[in-house]
Design a protein around this motif. Structure first.
Motif, PDB file in Angstrom:
ATOM      1  N   ILE A 203     -25.166   3.145  -7.330  1.00  0.00           N
ATOM      2  CA  ILE A 203     -26.480   3.769  -7.533  1.00  0.00           C
ATOM      3  C   ILE A 203     -27.293   2.983  -8.560  1.00  0.00           C
ATOM      4  O   ILE A 203     -28.502   2.756  -8.387  1.00  0.00           O
ATOM      5  N   ALA A 204     -26.629   2.549  -9.644  1.00  0.00           N
ATOM      6  CA  ALA A 204     -27.325   1.754 -10.666  1.00  0.00           C
ATOM      7  C   ALA A 204     -27.870   0.465 -10.066  1.00  0.00           C
ATOM      8  O   ALA A 204     -28.993   0.026 -10.395  1.00  0.00           O
ATOM      9  N   HIS A 205     -27.122  -0.141  -9.166  1.00  0.00           N
ATOM     10  CA  HIS A 205     -27.592  -1.371  -8.507  1.00  0.00           C
ATOM     11  C   HIS A 205     -28.777  -1.080  -7.590  1.00  0.00           C
ATOM     12  O   HIS A 205     -29.773  -1.818  -7.593  1.00  0.00           O
ATOM     13  N   LEU A 206     -28.689  -0.002  -6.818  1.00  0.00           N
ATOM     14  CA  LEU A 206     -29.766   0.332  -5.885  1.00  0.00           C
ATOM     15  C   LEU A 206     -31.053   0.685  -6.622  1.00  0.00           C
ATOM     16  O   LEU A 206     -32.156   0.458  -6.098  1.00  0.00           O
ATOM     17  N   ARG A 207     -30.921   1.234  -7.818  1.00  0.00           N
ATOM     18  CA  ARG A 207     -32.107   1.579  -8.612  1.00  0.00           C
ATOM     19  C   ARG A 207     -32.647   0.394  -9.408  1.00  0.00           C
ATOM     20  O   ARG A 207     -33.638   0.520 -10.116  1.00  0.00           O
ATOM     21  N   GLY A 208     -31.965  -0.729  -9.331  1.00  0.00           N
ATOM     22  CA  GLY A 208     -32.430  -1.916 -10.031  1.00  0.00           C
ATOM     23  C   GLY A 208     -32.024  -1.988 -11.485  1.00  0.00           C
ATOM     24  O   GLY A 208     -32.522  -2.835 -12.229  1.00  0.00           O
ATOM     25  N   GLY A 213     -24.758  -9.361  -9.253  1.00  0.00           N
ATOM     26  CA  GLY A 213     -23.634  -9.958  -9.971  1.00  0.00           C
ATOM     27  C   GLY A 213     -22.999  -8.980 -10.941  1.00  0.00           C
ATOM     28  O   GLY A 213     -21.764  -8.920 -11.068  1.00  0.00           O
ATOM     29  N   GLY A 214     -23.832  -8.215 -11.619  1.00  0.00           N
ATOM     30  CA  GLY A 214     -23.314  -7.211 -12.545  1.00  0.00           C
ATOM     31  C   GLY A 214     -22.534  -6.129 -11.829  1.00  0.00           C
ATOM     32  O   GLY A 214     -21.480  -5.680 -12.309  1.00  0.00           O
ATOM     33  N   GLY A 216     -20.916  -6.485  -8.993  1.00  0.00           N
ATOM     34  CA  GLY A 216     -19.641  -7.067  -8.567  1.00  0.00           C
ATOM     35  C   GLY A 216     -18.655  -7.180  -9.713  1.00  0.00           C
ATOM     36  O   GLY A 216     -17.465  -6.878  -9.559  1.00  0.00           O
ATOM     37  N   ALA A 217     -19.151  -7.613 -10.883  1.00  0.00           N
ATOM     38  CA  ALA A 217     -18.269  -7.785 -12.041  1.00  0.00           C
ATOM     39  C   ALA A 217     -17.724  -6.447 -12.527  1.00  0.00           C
ATOM     40  O   ALA A 217     -16.520  -6.312 -12.808  1.00  0.00           O
ATOM     41  N   LEU A 218     -18.595  -5.443 -12.608  1.00  0.00           N
ATOM     42  CA  LEU A 218     -18.141  -4.124 -13.061  1.00  0.00           C
ATOM     43  C   LEU A 218     -17.143  -3.513 -12.077  1.00  0.00           C
ATOM     44  O   LEU A 218     -16.132  -2.922 -12.485  1.00  0.00           O
ATOM     45  N   SER A 219     -17.423  -3.664 -10.788  1.00  0.00           N
ATOM     46  CA  SER A 219     -16.521  -3.114  -9.780  1.00  0.00           C
ATOM     47  C   SER A 219     -15.158  -3.801  -9.828  1.00  0.00           C
ATOM     48  O   SER A 219     -14.109  -3.146  -9.738  1.00  0.00           O
ATOM     49  N   ALA A 220     -15.176  -5.119 -10.003  1.00  0.00           N
ATOM     50  CA  ALA A 220     -13.913  -5.863 -10.065  1.00  0.00           C
ATOM     51  C   ALA A 220     -13.095  -5.448 -11.287  1.00  0.00           C
ATOM     52  O   ALA A 220     -11.868  -5.276 -11.193  1.00  0.00           O
ATOM     53  N   CYS A 221     -13.754  -5.280 -12.420  1.00  0.00           N
ATOM     54  CA  CYS A 221     -13.053  -4.858 -13.639  1.00  0.00           C
ATOM     55  C   CYS A 221     -12.444  -3.468 -13.465  1.00  0.00           C
ATOM     56  O   CYS A 221     -11.299  -3.210 -13.872  1.00  0.00           O
TER      57      CYS A 221
END
Length: 304
Positions: A203-208, A213-214, A216-221
């Motif tokens: 949701i944070a990504h979709l809202r900009g 990249g952020g 992907g990095a947060l999800s991977a962590c």
């Protein structure tokens, strides 16, 4: 000792309790199927939820303490839960700005419902059905997990967000990771929270608010913390040792195997006994003497 719904930590440790759990799982799966066919949902905030959330939450309560999971190393629980708390706080910050704070509760419940249905209810019902058809226990368990994961990937809501092969692989990968985590550690509740936090990141990504990249990095962590805490390959000996004192290694096996009181499914044909799931040599039953043979364990060798 008999346990009821008011004693969830021991419910799957009794024959009656395991029957209740299996029955609730079957109801949850049936309601999920009906909800998908009818196409109706209930809402918390703006988040649509399957009607299976109602029996699903009862099922989670019935499972009780075992669904919290078993970490390979308790010290790893601290960074994991700190990360989960940070993710939920991120959700509070994002959704409170637009007055959609109720949506966060909807995200938590929706994630928990999907994990309950597709990491436990569907696998345990399918595994039980396959065992009734004399499929070996291990194969039935694996088939239940695989079928449930494929069903989850193909959910209409997920297909609507899939715009190519990469997105499909992402969903399939998450299904595999979540299945491995729950199967190895019973961590149904931690998996639900992690699932919710991943949705918050999306949701944070979709809202900009964060870049691709952020995200992907947060999800991977987050996934690394999840697997490292509850399903790290090097922790398998420790999990097996813990399983010796605390039942089997996963909730599906706990419910399906224990439902038969720990007895291997077998078929008697006259004097012959056929194992449905072939045991080791140490587990073979004592040979039964022929009808004309008077020898027995109690009477010793025949007298002449």
């Amino acid at each position: 000792m008999t346990a009821g719904l008011l004693a969830p930590p021991t419910l799957i440790r009794t024959t009656r309790g395991r029957a209740v759990v299996l029955g609730l799982a079957a109801v949850t799966m049936a309601v999920e199927m009906a909800s998908l066919v009818v196409g109706r949902s209930i809402h918390i905030g703006s988040q649509p939820l399957s009607a299976s959330v109602l029996p699903g939450l009862v099922l989670l309560a019935a499972l009780g303490a075992p669904s919290v999971g078993r970490a390979g190393d308790r010290d790893r629980l601290v960074p994991f839960w700190i990360a989960m708390a940070a993710g939920l706080l991120l959700g509070v910050a994002l959704l409170s700005r637009t007055g959609d704070l109720a949506d966060l509760l909807g995200l938590v419940v929706a994630a928990a419902n999907e994990e309950i249905v597709y990491r436990f209810a569907v696998p345990v019902v399918l595994a039980t059905a396959l065992m009734v058809l004399r499929v070996p226990t291990r194969a039935a368990r694996v088939a239940g997990y695989v079928a449930a994961g494929a069903w989850w990937v193909l959910l209409p809501g997920h297909q609507a967000q899939t715009d190519g092969a990469v997105a499909m692989v992402t969903y399939a990968s998450f299904a595999v990771i979540s299945t491995v985590v729950v199967a190895r550690s019973r961590a149904l509740i931690p998996m639900s929270i992690a699932h919710c936090v991943l949705n918050v990141i999306t949701i944070a990504h979709l809202r900009g608010d964060i870049t691709s990249g952020g995200r992907g990095a947060l999800s991977a962590c987050l996934l690394f913390l999840l697997v490292g805490t509850f399903a790290w390959p090097g922790d398998r000996p420790g999990r097996r040792a813990a399983a010796t004192d605390d039942g089997d290694q996963d909730l599906v096996t706990d419910t399906v195997i224990d439902l038969r009181d720990g007895q291997r499914p077998s078929v008697h044909r006259g004097e012959d006994l056929t194992w449905v799931d072939e045991p080791s040599e140490d587990d073979q039953p004592e040979p039964v003497g022929a009808p004309g043979d008077r020898r027995s364990a109690n009477h010793g060798p025949p007298r002449h």
